[in-house]
Write a protein that holds these residues in place. Structure first.
Motif, PDB file in Angstrom:
ATOM      1  N   ALA A 201      11.074  14.634 -23.547  1.00 56.71           N
ATOM      2  CA  ALA A 201       9.539  15.196 -23.686  1.00 56.71           C
ATOM      3  C   ALA A 201       9.058  15.308 -24.807  1.00 56.71           C
ATOM      4  CB  ALA A 201       9.505  16.810 -22.948  1.00 56.71           C
ATOM      5  N   ASP A 202       9.915  15.352 -25.939  1.00 59.68           N
ATOM      6  CA  ASP A 202       9.462  15.529 -27.401  1.00 59.68           C
ATOM      7  C   ASP A 202       9.249  14.328 -27.763  1.00 59.68           C
ATOM      8  OD1 ASP A 202       9.945  18.302 -27.394  1.00 59.68           O
ATOM      9  OD2 ASP A 202      11.911  18.639 -28.071  1.00 59.68           O
ATOM     10  N   ARG A 203      10.209  13.316 -27.391  1.00 56.63           N
ATOM     11  CA  ARG A 203       9.904  11.911 -27.820  1.00 56.63           C
ATOM     12  C   ARG A 203       9.018  11.066 -27.412  1.00 56.63           C
ATOM     13  NH1 ARG A 203      14.870   7.345 -26.848  1.00 56.63           N
ATOM     14  NH2 ARG A 203      13.512   5.458 -27.858  1.00 56.63           N
ATOM     15  N   TYR A 204       8.516  11.473 -25.960  1.00 57.70           N
ATOM     16  CA  TYR A 204       7.517  10.562 -25.168  1.00 57.70           C
ATOM     17  C   TYR A 204       6.299  11.478 -24.992  1.00 57.70           C
ATOM     18  CZ  TYR A 204      11.055   6.867 -24.414  1.00 57.70           C
ATOM     19  OH  TYR A 204      12.064   5.970 -24.526  1.00 57.70           O
ATOM     20  N   GLY A 205       6.280  12.752 -25.073  1.00 61.31           N
ATOM     21  CA  GLY A 205       5.397  13.413 -24.870  1.00 61.31           C
ATOM     22  C   GLY A 205       5.169  14.071 -23.353  1.00 61.31           C
ATOM     23  N   LYS A 206       5.106  15.418 -23.491  1.00 58.88           N
ATOM     24  CA  LYS A 206       5.176  16.027 -21.971  1.00 58.88           C
ATOM     25  C   LYS A 206       4.470  15.579 -20.950  1.00 58.88           C
ATOM     26  CE  LYS A 206       6.258  20.605 -24.050  1.00 58.88           C
ATOM     27  NZ  LYS A 206       5.504  22.259 -24.129  1.00 58.88           N
ATOM     28  N   GLU A 207       3.104  14.995 -21.213  1.00 51.56           N
ATOM     29  CA  GLU A 207       2.425  14.638 -20.160  1.00 51.56           C
ATOM     30  C   GLU A 207       2.982  13.226 -19.628  1.00 51.56           C
ATOM     31  OE1 GLU A 207      -1.763  13.893 -21.377  1.00 51.56           O
ATOM     32  OE2 GLU A 207      -2.129  16.059 -21.730  1.00 51.56           O
ATOM     33  N   GLN A 208       3.561  12.434 -20.500  1.00 53.22           N
ATOM     34  CA  GLN A 208       4.154  11.019 -19.884  1.00 53.22           C
ATOM     35  C   GLN A 208       5.445  11.445 -19.223  1.00 53.22           C
ATOM     36  OE1 GLN A 208       3.505   7.244 -20.415  1.00 53.22           O
ATOM     37  NE2 GLN A 208       4.956   7.911 -18.733  1.00 53.22           N
ATOM     38  N   VAL A 209       6.342  12.235 -19.646  1.00 54.65           N
ATOM     39  CA  VAL A 209       7.637  12.516 -18.761  1.00 54.65           C
ATOM     40  C   VAL A 209       6.971  13.168 -17.562  1.00 54.65           C
ATOM     41  CG1 VAL A 209       9.323  13.878 -18.666  1.00 54.65           C
ATOM     42  CG2 VAL A 209       8.832  12.497 -20.799  1.00 54.65           C
ATOM     43  N   HIS A 210       6.027  14.093 -17.559  1.00 59.59           N
ATOM     44  CA  HIS A 210       5.882  14.607 -16.194  1.00 59.59           C
ATOM     45  C   HIS A 210       5.116  13.398 -15.324  1.00 59.59           C
ATOM     46  CE1 HIS A 210       4.117  17.982 -13.728  1.00 59.59           C
ATOM     47  NE2 HIS A 210       2.966  17.240 -13.639  1.00 59.59           N
ATOM     48  N   GLU A 211       4.515  12.675 -15.982  1.00 63.76           N
ATOM     49  CA  GLU A 211       3.996  11.555 -14.821  1.00 63.76           C
ATOM     50  C   GLU A 211       5.015  10.606 -14.504  1.00 63.76           C
ATOM     51  OE1 GLU A 211       2.124   7.708 -16.601  1.00 63.76           O
ATOM     52  OE2 GLU A 211       0.257   8.907 -16.073  1.00 63.76           O
ATOM     53  N   TRP A 212       6.037  10.434 -15.016  1.00 63.72           N
ATOM     54  CA  TRP A 212       7.159   9.779 -14.726  1.00 63.72           C
ATOM     55  C   TRP A 212       8.044  10.703 -13.520  1.00 63.72           C
ATOM     56  CZ3 TRP A 212       9.087   8.559 -20.251  1.00 63.72           C
ATOM     57  CH2 TRP A 212       8.711   7.298 -20.674  1.00 63.72           C
ATOM     58  N   ARG A 213       7.906  11.964 -13.699  1.00 64.02           N
ATOM     59  CA  ARG A 213       8.982  12.964 -12.991  1.00 64.02           C
ATOM     60  C   ARG A 213       8.101  13.219 -11.734  1.00 64.02           C
ATOM     61  NH1 ARG A 213      11.416  18.117 -15.636  1.00 64.02           N
ATOM     62  NH2 ARG A 213      12.624  17.914 -13.460  1.00 64.02           N
ATOM     63  N   ARG A 214       6.617  13.515 -11.806  1.00 64.52           N
ATOM     64  CA  ARG A 214       6.043  14.168 -10.756  1.00 64.52           C
ATOM     65  C   ARG A 214       5.071  13.246 -10.175  1.00 64.52           C
ATOM     66  NH1 ARG A 214       9.341  17.256  -8.603  1.00 64.52           N
ATOM     67  NH2 ARG A 214      10.183  19.184  -9.853  1.00 64.52           N
ATOM     68  N   SER A 215       4.751  12.018 -10.349  1.00 64.68           N
ATOM     69  CA  SER A 215       3.727  11.189  -9.840  1.00 64.68           C
ATOM     70  C   SER A 215       4.441  10.571  -8.618  1.00 64.68           C
ATOM     71  CB  SER A 215       3.124  10.140 -10.774  1.00 64.68           C
ATOM     72  OG  SER A 215       4.142   9.239 -11.095  1.00 64.68           O
ATOM     73  N   TYR A 216       3.622  10.255  -7.471  1.00 62.32           N
ATOM     74  CA  TYR A 216       4.181   9.687  -6.385  1.00 62.32           C
ATOM     75  C   TYR A 216       4.544   8.098  -6.504  1.00 62.32           C
ATOM     76  CZ  TYR A 216       4.907   8.361  -1.727  1.00 62.32           C
ATOM     77  OH  TYR A 216       5.458   7.947  -0.157  1.00 62.32           O
ATOM     78  N   ASP A 217       3.775   7.304  -7.262  1.00 63.87           N
ATOM     79  CA  ASP A 217       3.811   5.889  -7.186  1.00 63.87           C
ATOM     80  C   ASP A 217       4.122   5.270  -8.485  1.00 63.87           C
ATOM     81  OD1 ASP A 217       1.581   6.224  -8.295  1.00 63.87           O
ATOM     82  OD2 ASP A 217       0.383   5.274  -6.764  1.00 63.87           O
ATOM     83  N   ILE A 218       4.480   6.204  -9.533  1.00 64.48           N
ATOM     84  CA  ILE A 218       4.683   5.399 -11.200  1.00 64.48           C
ATOM     85  C   ILE A 218       6.199   5.879 -11.082  1.00 64.48           C
ATOM     86  CG2 ILE A 218       4.492   5.950 -13.319  1.00 64.48           C
ATOM     87  CD1 ILE A 218       1.580   6.718 -12.861  1.00 64.48           C
ATOM     88  N   ARG A 219       6.970   4.691 -11.798  1.00 61.38           N
ATOM     89  CA  ARG A 219       8.422   4.869 -11.816  1.00 61.38           C
ATOM     90  C   ARG A 219       8.649   4.892 -13.637  1.00 61.38           C
ATOM     91  NH1 ARG A 219      10.542  -0.326 -12.573  1.00 61.38           N
ATOM     92  NH2 ARG A 219       9.288  -1.932 -12.609  1.00 61.38           N
ATOM     93  N   PRO A 220       9.598   5.355 -13.811  1.00 63.49           N
ATOM     94  CA  PRO A 220      10.309   5.457 -15.148  1.00 63.49           C
ATOM     95  C   PRO A 220      10.755   4.205 -15.604  1.00 63.49           C
ATOM     96  CG  PRO A 220      11.860   6.571 -13.873  1.00 63.49           C
ATOM     97  CD  PRO A 220      10.444   6.616 -12.858  1.00 63.49           C
ATOM     98  N   PRO A 221      10.574   4.064 -16.841  1.00 66.35           N
ATOM     99  CA  PRO A 221      11.354   2.436 -17.165  1.00 66.35           C
ATOM    100  C   PRO A 221      12.540   2.119 -16.468  1.00 66.35           C
ATOM    101  CG  PRO A 221      10.783   3.996 -19.244  1.00 66.35           C
ATOM    102  CD  PRO A 221      10.511   4.800 -18.022  1.00 66.35           C
TER     103      PRO A 221
END
Length: 345
Positions: free
Chosen positions: A218-238
């Motif tokens: 979260a510190d590296r990529y930003g809390k919003e980006q990590v939250h999006e990867w973890r908690r969105s339905y159709d977005i996948r992490p790298p």
């Protein structure tokens, strides 16, 4: 490392009185080493690039916790034989869902995904406690993921079940494996509960995030980006899976393999992971994609569903085996408990 952690956990539990003096620790440890040392690979299908829906989400957290209110309704006892000797099909069945106990990487706050890591001592204790909660609820078949933390949770939970049946993993990866694991004694078969492992029930694959500390990420990529990867339905992490992709495989497997068991009156337990179970609960409770992303499941807390007339009814988490509420789900469950009492005593 997995075997060492598991052995230490068993020793701790035995010293705290979780197992009786007659418990064969060495036999159990040897079995656990064989299970842990078995290399299992999860073949996750091709990943699609998801799209992000930017509209605001309304979060309504649903937690499976010890404070959850119980609902009383109707659980089937195991299928019985009628006067003609034929199997009688039950119109009800129990479905138990358990997220694995705390793992070593849960403890270290790392993204785990499909990496195979064992339970911590706390995770072993959570699995034991889960077993106590479901000790009077019938279980005919167990399904787990291919990952050791889910399998350990299932095995440890069943050490507390009053029927004292032995969970046996059914190997189907090859004809040789099937032949080697076959049980030829009818009497032994009656004393066993089949355990079926499936990679489709594995945790969501987090790709490049696996093994990284969540806070540091979260510190590296930003809390919003990590939250999006973890908690969105159709977005996948790298190079990972979205919840949508995880749901596709987990729900498809549930419909094809597990639901027919429930339809036939078999009582089923699933020991799996946060995201694979969230996916199945989404199907059972008919949750929207917005509702499922805010669904939280605690480690080691079982949830009970009743399958009746083609419908799934959530019955919450059994509080403890000694409390009356556990037996008040249905008359059939009360009868099953009475049969257990007669068998044990």
């Amino acid at each position: 490392m997995a075997a060492t952690a598991f052995h230490q956990a068993i020793g701790t539990l035995q010293s705290r009185g979780y197992f009786s003096d007659s418990f064969d620790r060495h036999e159990f440890e040897n079995a656990s080493v064989r299970l842990i040392s078995k290399g299992i690979k999860a073949n996750v299908g091709p990943l699609r690039k998801g799209s992000y829906c930017s509209r605001l989400r309304k979060f309504s957290v649903i937690k499976a916790s010890t404070s959850q209110t119980l609902e009383f309704g109707s659980v089937s006892s195991p299928s019985t034989n009628n006067s003609n000797g034929n199997v009688k099909k039950s119109n009800e069945a129990a479905l138990i869902l358990i997220r694995h106990g705390e793992s070593l990487w849960n403890e270290k706050n790392l993204f785990t995904g499909c990496v195979d890591v064992p339970l911590t001592k706390k995770g072993v204790e959570e699995a034991i406690e889960a077993g106590k909660r479901i000790s009077n609820i019938p279980v005919d078949t167990i399904y787990t993921s291919a990952l050791i933390r889910a399998q350990m949770t299932a095995m440890l939970a069943m050490t507390q079940h009053r029927r004292k049946k032995v969970p046996i993993i059914k190997h189907s990866e090859s004809e040789q494996a099937k032949a080697w694991s076959k049980i030829f004694s009818e009497e032994t078969e009656k004393q066993c509960i089949p355990v079926i492992t499936a990679w489709q029930l594995n945790e969501r694959m987090y790709g490049e995030l696996q093994g990284l500390n969540k806070q540091e990420t979260a510190d590296r990529y930003g809390k919003e980006q990590v939250h999006e990867w973890r908690r969105s339905y159709d977005i996948r992490p790298p190079n990972g899976e979205s919840l949508e992709l995880c749901a596709e495989r987990a729900v498809a497997y549930f419909k094809e393999h597990i639901e027919p068991q429930l339809l036939s009156g078999k009582n089923v337990m699933i020991a799996a992971h946060g995201n694979s179970l969230r996916s199945i609960i989404m199907y059972l409770d008919k949750l929207t994609t917005q509702e499922v992303i805010s669904l939280e499941l605690s480690t080691g807390i079982p949830m009970l569903y009743i399958f009746k007339e083609g419908k799934f009814m959530r019955r919450g988490s059994p509080v403890a085996p000694n409390e009356a509420g556990v037996y008040a789900y249905t008359k059939n469950l009360a009868q099953y408990r009475q049969k257990l009492d007669e068998t044990v005593n």
